[in-house]
Design an enzyme around this catalytic site. Structure first.
Site, PDB file in Angstrom:
ATOM      1  N   LEU A 164       0.831  -1.216   0.000  1.00 20.63           N
ATOM      2  CA  LEU A 164       0.000   0.000   0.000  1.00 20.63           C
ATOM      3  C   LEU A 164       0.861   1.260   0.000  1.00 20.63           C
ATOM      4  O   LEU A 164       0.674   2.154  -0.824  1.00 20.63           O
ATOM      5  CB  LEU A 164      -0.913  -0.037   1.242  1.00 20.63           C
ATOM      6  CG  LEU A 164      -1.757   1.188   1.537  1.00 20.63           C
ATOM      7  CD1 LEU A 164      -2.809   1.401   0.467  1.00 20.63           C
ATOM      8  CD2 LEU A 164      -2.433   1.063   2.909  1.00 20.63           C
ATOM      9  N   SER A 177       4.808   3.382  12.354  1.00 16.58           N
ATOM     10  CA  SER A 177       3.363   3.300  12.555  1.00 16.58           C
ATOM     11  C   SER A 177       3.002   3.982  13.865  1.00 16.58           C
ATOM     12  O   SER A 177       3.812   4.030  14.794  1.00 16.58           O
ATOM     13  CB  SER A 177       2.981   1.825  12.644  1.00 16.58           C
ATOM     14  OG  SER A 177       1.762   1.667  13.329  1.00 16.58           O
ATOM     15  N   CYS A 225       1.190   2.811  16.062  1.00 18.68           N
ATOM     16  CA  CYS A 225       1.011   1.850  17.169  1.00 18.68           C
ATOM     17  C   CYS A 225       2.272   1.712  18.019  1.00 18.68           C
ATOM     18  O   CYS A 225       2.283   0.951  18.978  1.00 18.68           O
ATOM     19  CB  CYS A 225       0.540   0.500  16.660  1.00 18.68           C
ATOM     20  SG  CYS A 225       1.796  -0.366  15.763  1.00 18.68           S
ATOM     21  N   TYR A 275       4.665  -6.242  16.673  1.00 16.62           N
ATOM     22  CA  TYR A 275       4.883  -5.321  15.552  1.00 16.62           C
ATOM     23  C   TYR A 275       5.405  -3.977  16.063  1.00 16.62           C
ATOM     24  O   TYR A 275       6.373  -3.414  15.518  1.00 16.62           O
ATOM     25  CB  TYR A 275       3.554  -5.134  14.809  1.00 16.62           C
ATOM     26  CG  TYR A 275       3.582  -4.123  13.698  1.00 16.62           C
ATOM     27  CD1 TYR A 275       4.142  -4.437  12.461  1.00 16.62           C
ATOM     28  CD2 TYR A 275       3.043  -2.846  13.874  1.00 16.62           C
ATOM     29  CE1 TYR A 275       4.159  -3.506  11.433  1.00 16.62           C
ATOM     30  CE2 TYR A 275       3.062  -1.911  12.851  1.00 16.62           C
ATOM     31  CZ  TYR A 275       3.618  -2.246  11.630  1.00 16.62           C
ATOM     32  OH  TYR A 275       3.642  -1.319  10.615  1.00 16.62           O
ATOM     33  N   ASN A 284      -3.189   5.452  10.837  1.00 11.88           N
ATOM     34  CA  ASN A 284      -3.830   4.380  10.048  1.00 11.88           C
ATOM     35  C   ASN A 284      -4.004   4.855   8.604  1.00 11.88           C
ATOM     36  O   ASN A 284      -4.543   5.936   8.371  1.00 11.88           O
ATOM     37  CB  ASN A 284      -5.206   4.047  10.626  1.00 11.88           C
ATOM     38  CG  ASN A 284      -5.119   3.362  11.976  1.00 11.88           C
ATOM     39  OD1 ASN A 284      -4.266   3.714  12.797  1.00 11.88           O
ATOM     40  ND2 ASN A 284      -5.965   2.398  12.221  1.00 11.88           N
ATOM     41  N   LEU A 285      -3.571   4.019   7.676  1.00 11.40           N
ATOM     42  CA  LEU A 285      -3.580   4.394   6.259  1.00 11.40           C
ATOM     43  C   LEU A 285      -4.647   3.606   5.511  1.00 11.40           C
ATOM     44  O   LEU A 285      -5.036   2.521   5.919  1.00 11.40           O
ATOM     45  CB  LEU A 285      -2.214   4.094   5.640  1.00 11.40           C
ATOM     46  CG  LEU A 285      -1.041   4.829   6.265  1.00 11.40           C
ATOM     47  CD1 LEU A 285       0.278   4.257   5.760  1.00 11.40           C
ATOM     48  CD2 LEU A 285      -1.125   6.327   5.968  1.00 11.40           C
ATOM     49  N   TRP A 344     -16.575  -5.404  14.108  1.00 13.15           N
ATOM     50  CA  TRP A 344     -15.912  -5.983  15.278  1.00 13.15           C
ATOM     51  C   TRP A 344     -15.828  -4.987  16.434  1.00 13.15           C
ATOM     52  O   TRP A 344     -15.655  -3.779  16.219  1.00 13.15           O
ATOM     53  CB  TRP A 344     -14.473  -6.400  14.934  1.00 13.15           C
ATOM     54  CG  TRP A 344     -14.373  -7.500  13.920  1.00 13.15           C
ATOM     55  CD1 TRP A 344     -15.380  -8.269  13.430  1.00 13.15           C
ATOM     56  CD2 TRP A 344     -13.166  -7.932  13.268  1.00 13.15           C
ATOM     57  NE1 TRP A 344     -14.885  -9.163  12.514  1.00 13.15           N
ATOM     58  CE2 TRP A 344     -13.537  -8.984  12.400  1.00 13.15           C
ATOM     59  CE3 TRP A 344     -11.830  -7.551  13.343  1.00 13.15           C
ATOM     60  CZ2 TRP A 344     -12.601  -9.639  11.602  1.00 13.15           C
ATOM     61  CZ3 TRP A 344     -10.900  -8.199  12.558  1.00 13.15           C
ATOM     62  CH2 TRP A 344     -11.286  -9.243  11.702  1.00 13.15           C
ATOM     63  N   ARG A 361     -10.194   6.210  15.745  1.00  9.31           N
ATOM     64  CA  ARG A 361      -9.027   6.108  14.877  1.00  9.31           C
ATOM     65  C   ARG A 361      -8.972   7.306  13.928  1.00  9.31           C
ATOM     66  O   ARG A 361     -10.010   7.883  13.574  1.00  9.31           O
ATOM     67  CB  ARG A 361      -9.087   4.824  14.023  1.00  9.31           C
ATOM     68  CG  ARG A 361      -8.985   3.512  14.805  1.00  9.31           C
ATOM     69  CD  ARG A 361      -7.598   3.261  15.353  1.00  9.31           C
ATOM     70  NE  ARG A 361      -7.520   1.966  16.007  1.00  9.31           N
ATOM     71  CZ  ARG A 361      -7.831   1.735  17.292  1.00  9.31           C
ATOM     72  NH1 ARG A 361      -8.248   2.716  18.072  1.00  9.31           N
ATOM     73  NH2 ARG A 361      -7.699   0.522  17.795  1.00  9.31           N
TER      74      ARG A 361
HETATM   75  P1  GDP Z   1      -5.766  -1.221  14.877  1.00  6.90           P
HETATM   76  O1  GDP Z   1      -5.907   0.233  14.524  1.00  6.90           O
HETATM   77  O2  GDP Z   1      -4.355  -1.671  15.021  1.00  6.90           O
HETATM   78  O3  GDP Z   1      -6.601  -1.596  16.072  1.00  6.90           O
HETATM   79  O4  GDP Z   1      -6.266  -2.085  13.635  1.00  6.90           O
HETATM   80  P2  GDP Z   1      -7.600  -2.286  12.795  1.00  6.90           P
HETATM   81  O5  GDP Z   1      -7.711  -1.262  11.723  1.00  6.90           O
HETATM   82  O6  GDP Z   1      -7.581  -3.723  12.344  1.00  6.90           O
HETATM   83  O7  GDP Z   1      -8.806  -2.137  13.809  1.00  6.90           O
HETATM   84  C1  GDP Z   1      -9.263  -0.879  14.244  1.00  6.90           C
HETATM   85  C2  GDP Z   1     -10.562  -1.019  15.037  1.00  6.90           C
HETATM   86  O8  GDP Z   1     -11.624  -1.378  14.122  1.00  6.90           O
HETATM   87  C3  GDP Z   1     -10.544  -2.119  16.103  1.00  6.90           C
HETATM   88  O9  GDP Z   1     -11.273  -1.653  17.215  1.00  6.90           O
HETATM   89  C4  GDP Z   1     -11.308  -3.258  15.424  1.00  6.90           C
HETATM   90  O10 GDP Z   1     -11.909  -4.165  16.325  1.00  6.90           O
HETATM   91  C5  GDP Z   1     -12.369  -2.458  14.656  1.00  6.90           C
HETATM   92  N1  GDP Z   1     -13.020  -3.197  13.559  1.00  6.90           N
HETATM   93  C6  GDP Z   1     -14.372  -3.261  13.362  1.00  6.90           C
HETATM   94  N2  GDP Z   1     -14.666  -4.052  12.329  1.00  6.90           N
HETATM   95  C7  GDP Z   1     -13.491  -4.497  11.820  1.00  6.90           C
HETATM   96  C8  GDP Z   1     -13.159  -5.361  10.745  1.00  6.90           C
HETATM   97  O11 GDP Z   1     -14.012  -5.892  10.026  1.00  6.90           O
HETATM   98  N3  GDP Z   1     -11.825  -5.579  10.495  1.00  6.90           N
HETATM   99  C9  GDP Z   1     -10.853  -4.992  11.272  1.00  6.90           C
HETATM  100  N4  GDP Z   1      -9.564  -5.234  10.972  1.00  6.90           N
HETATM  101  N5  GDP Z   1     -11.148  -4.191  12.331  1.00  6.90           N
HETATM  102  C10 GDP Z   1     -12.435  -3.943  12.606  1.00  6.90           C
END
Ligand code: GDP
Length: 310
Positions: A15, A108, A110, A137, A166-167, A203, A210
């Site tokens: 990406l 990142s 994180c 990571y 976040n990208l 989820w 974010r």
């Molecule tokens: P993070 O920023 O490292 O936590 O990575 P993610 O982008 O994978 O997740 C960001 C937030 O979005 C977390 O709270 C996830 O639980 C939420 N989330 C909700 N639905 C989804 C999904 O379908 N996929 C992912 N990856 N995260 C989700």
């Protein structure tokens, strides 16, 4: 760096790397070096060294990394720490020993503590415990920052470390097992609309917040900082604004044109409660993000429709 400089974009199929390559081409840089993983495995020191010794790139964008969303990070913990430590150590060391003029390392957000004050300033690095779901990571990326700074201090390597938020954007990972939230939700809403499903599962609780930066903005910032920024330590690259996952889901539902319900699967982790970058250091360099979130999501959705994956 001028238009004829030799520039190695490590990770140009990802990406970030693909966006940097597009940006450099569009800006008229003509001596661009790339290698796919099958041709050059950057986790192998001997191969990485041989490549640098043969091609002697003058500038390096280090965008090669093992990356993924919350599930992938939490599942493949050993792979995430191992591959990232290998790649960045090999590339930074080879850059130093082969006379690279400047290297930009991509990290990142994180890397910051799970409960860092918001927005997160560069000085919050290493001030608290990390978010457990992506600790391997994050520890690798923190090691990368210290590696770049140590090579600067001991050997005079001109390395800078950029920490993007976040990208998302064209070339994103749309595989639901490995992707980040924005691309995952685009796909989920699109498929629910196509199949007439009554609801889409998001989820976690929807409450984590974010910040999202379009990868074309990140590429523009990376070029700007390569040209104009020379400091040790890190510089955040973000937009300075965030939203909740529930708000993001509503926005994506709207862009896709889906009319069903959103349900939350609270058996899945939320991760860090909030990850908003303080972008004052970045703004002081004269750079600001240009692509608004809705416009960026619309562009990414068009790319997804034109580039179907399985
Ligand atoms: P993070 O920023 O490292 O936590 O990575 P993610 O982008 O994978 O997740 C960001 C937030 O979005 C977390 O709270 C996830 O639980 C939420 N989330 C909700 N639905 C989804 C999904 O379908 N996929 C992912 N990856 N995260 C989700």
């Amino acid at each position: 760096m001028d238009k004829a400089s030799s520039i190695f974009v490590a990770g140009h199929n990802g990406l970030v790397g693909s966006a940097i390559l597009r940006k450099l081409r569009a800006a008229g840089y003509s001596n661009l070096i790339t290698r796919g993983r099958a041709e050059l495995d950057l986790t192998r020191q001997v191969a990485t060294d041989a490549f640098f010794a043969e091609h002697r790139p003058e500038y390096v964008f280090l965008a090669a990394a093992k990356v993924g969303g919350i599930l992938a990070n939490n599942t493949y913990r050993a792979d995430f720490i191992r591959d990232n430590l290998y790649i960045q150590t090999n590339v930074v060391d080879a850059a130093h020993r082969n006379g690279v003029k400047k290297l930009a390392f991509l990290g990142s957000s994180c890397i910051y503590p799970k409960f860092a004050p918001q927005p997160m300033h560069e000085d919050h690095l290493l001030t608290g415990i990390l978010e457990p779901t992506n600790e391997p990571y994050a520890v690798a990326k923190i090691a990368g920052i210290i590696t770049v700074d140590s090579y600067r201090r001991q050997y005079g390597l001109n390395g800078i470390s950029l920490m993007p938020t976040n990208l998302y954007g064209p070339g994103d990972d749309f595989n639901l097992q490995t992707s980040h939230v924005l691309s995952a939700l685009l796909r989920k809403f699109h498929e629910a609309k196509a199949s007439g499903a009554p609801n889409v599962t998001v989820w976690g609780t929807g409450t984590p917040r974010r910040e999202f930066l379009h990868v074309d903005d990140l590429a523009d910032a990376a070029l700007h900082l390569m040209l104009h920024y020379d400091e040790p330590g890190i510089v955040n690259v973000g937009v300075g604004d965030d939203l909740s996952i529930a708000e993001l889901a509503a926005l994506i539902r709207d862009v896709v044109g889906y009319e069903g319900e959103i349900v939350y699967d609270t058996s899945k982790p939320d991760g860090t409660p909030r990850k908003l970058l303080d972008v004052s250091r970045l703004h002081a360099t004269g750079w600001k993000a240009q692509i608004g979130l809705r416009e960026g999501i619309e562009r990414t959705y068009r790319w997804f429709l034109e580039n179907p994956s399985d």
